[in-house]
Enzyme design. Structure first.
Site: not given
Length: 311
Positions: A220, A226, A233, A243, A245, A267-268, A285
């Site tokens: 993306d 890592g 994000h 996505h 991580d 949040h996302e 946020m």
């Protein structure tokens, strides 16, 4: 109970379907146990303008990632020199997070920078709105209330069109079963304070929003770093990508050393709806995502989303 993401995820996914949902279950990333992606900052503490320190280029990369620093193409941003641009970037960072603006990489600044966080930049196209004085909300009358909000929007205030009030979401095949319930609850929380409704569909091709778990460079244009650094994000409307991580540890509920799946989703999803970062620490946020704790919406979040959509 915990499990690891691996290339053989499909087998693990089938295995988890047979396990009852457990609160506080940890979901471990592939590289669980490794040091934080931001650990290098410890060795740079005390750096200041005019000082050359091995590894300082990594601080420059950090600040560039989150929008605070941008060198012209002819400058060597990989140098370890503490220059004027770096000092200015650190000052802006300190102002955004209510730290004394010295331009020095002091202990408080390092501590904040090392906190796991959302990967969405604080500053977009050179514009920072997190500490732009806030938005003054004054209600006149005998019971007047004076508050200042620090929510912000993406540049240009992108949002879902007025005709799009029901949004569908789908999970990629790499999503662990344990994440589906927490994400659904997060959508329900945003629905309760907005005019949006949400529903899950099976087809990612047909969904407005697609959720998945990825690691490192995942196609993306915004690679993950890592374990221990960026947690997740998402993109501004109407992109619809969210996505996690997968190299980080996640949990259902609060669990030591892990990020709560629902808190991250809250949040996302805020980003997916058009909210940018807030300088209010209690706001969902706020860029930094707590480990070992859960977090919900704050008045600042609710005021922000309602202001964006004129609710």
């Amino acid at each position: 109970m915990a499990f690891k993401f691996s290339p053989l995820f499909s087998c693990l996914f089938l295995f988890t379907l047979a396990i009852p949902a457990l609160s506080h279950r940890k979901i471990k990333g592939h590289n669980d146990g490794q040091t934080s992606g931001f650990e290098f900052l410890k060795d740079l503490q005390g750096s200041h303008k005019g000082k050359k320190t091995d590894g300082l280029h990594r601080l420059k990369n950090y600040l560039e990632t989150f929008g605070y620093l941008s060198y012209p193409y002819y400058k060597n941003e990989n140098s370890d020199d503490f220059d004027d641009a770096l000092e200015s970037a650190i000052r802006t960072y300190q102002i955004n997070y209510d730290i004394k603006a010295t331009g020095i990489l002091d202990a408080e600044t390092v501590s904040k920078m090392m906190t796991p966080r959302c990967g969405t930049p604080d500053i977009v196209n050179g514009t920072s709105r997190m500490r732009a004085g806030g938005i003054d909300h004054t209600h006149h009358g005998s019971n007047s209330i004076h508050t200042v909000s620090h929510y912000s929007f993406f540049r240009g205030n992108p949002r879902w069109p007025a005709s799009k009030r029901h949004l569908t979401y789908a999970f990629e095949a790499n999503t662990p079963a344990a994440a589906i319930g927490p994400v659904a609850r997060a959508f329900g929380t945003w629905a309760s304070v907005t005019h949006f409704t949400f529903s899950q569909v099976q087809s990612t091709a047909a969904a407005d929003i697609v959720i998945g778990f990825h690691r490192r460079n995942h196609g993306d244009g915004v690679p993950f770093d890592g374990p221990g650094g960026v947690i997740a994000h998402a993109f501004a409307p109407t992109d619809g990508r969210f996505h996690y991580d997968a190299d980080n540890r996640f949990s259902v509920g609060a669990a030591a050393g892990a990020s709560d799946l629902e808190t991250v989703a809250l949040h996302e999803i805020g980003h997916l709806l058009g909210l940018h970062h807030s300088s209010v620490e209690n706001a969902i946020m706020f860029a930094f995502i707590p480990t070992g704790a859960t977090k919900g919406l704050d008045a600042d979040d609710i005021q922000g989303i309602r202001a964006l959509y004129n609710i």
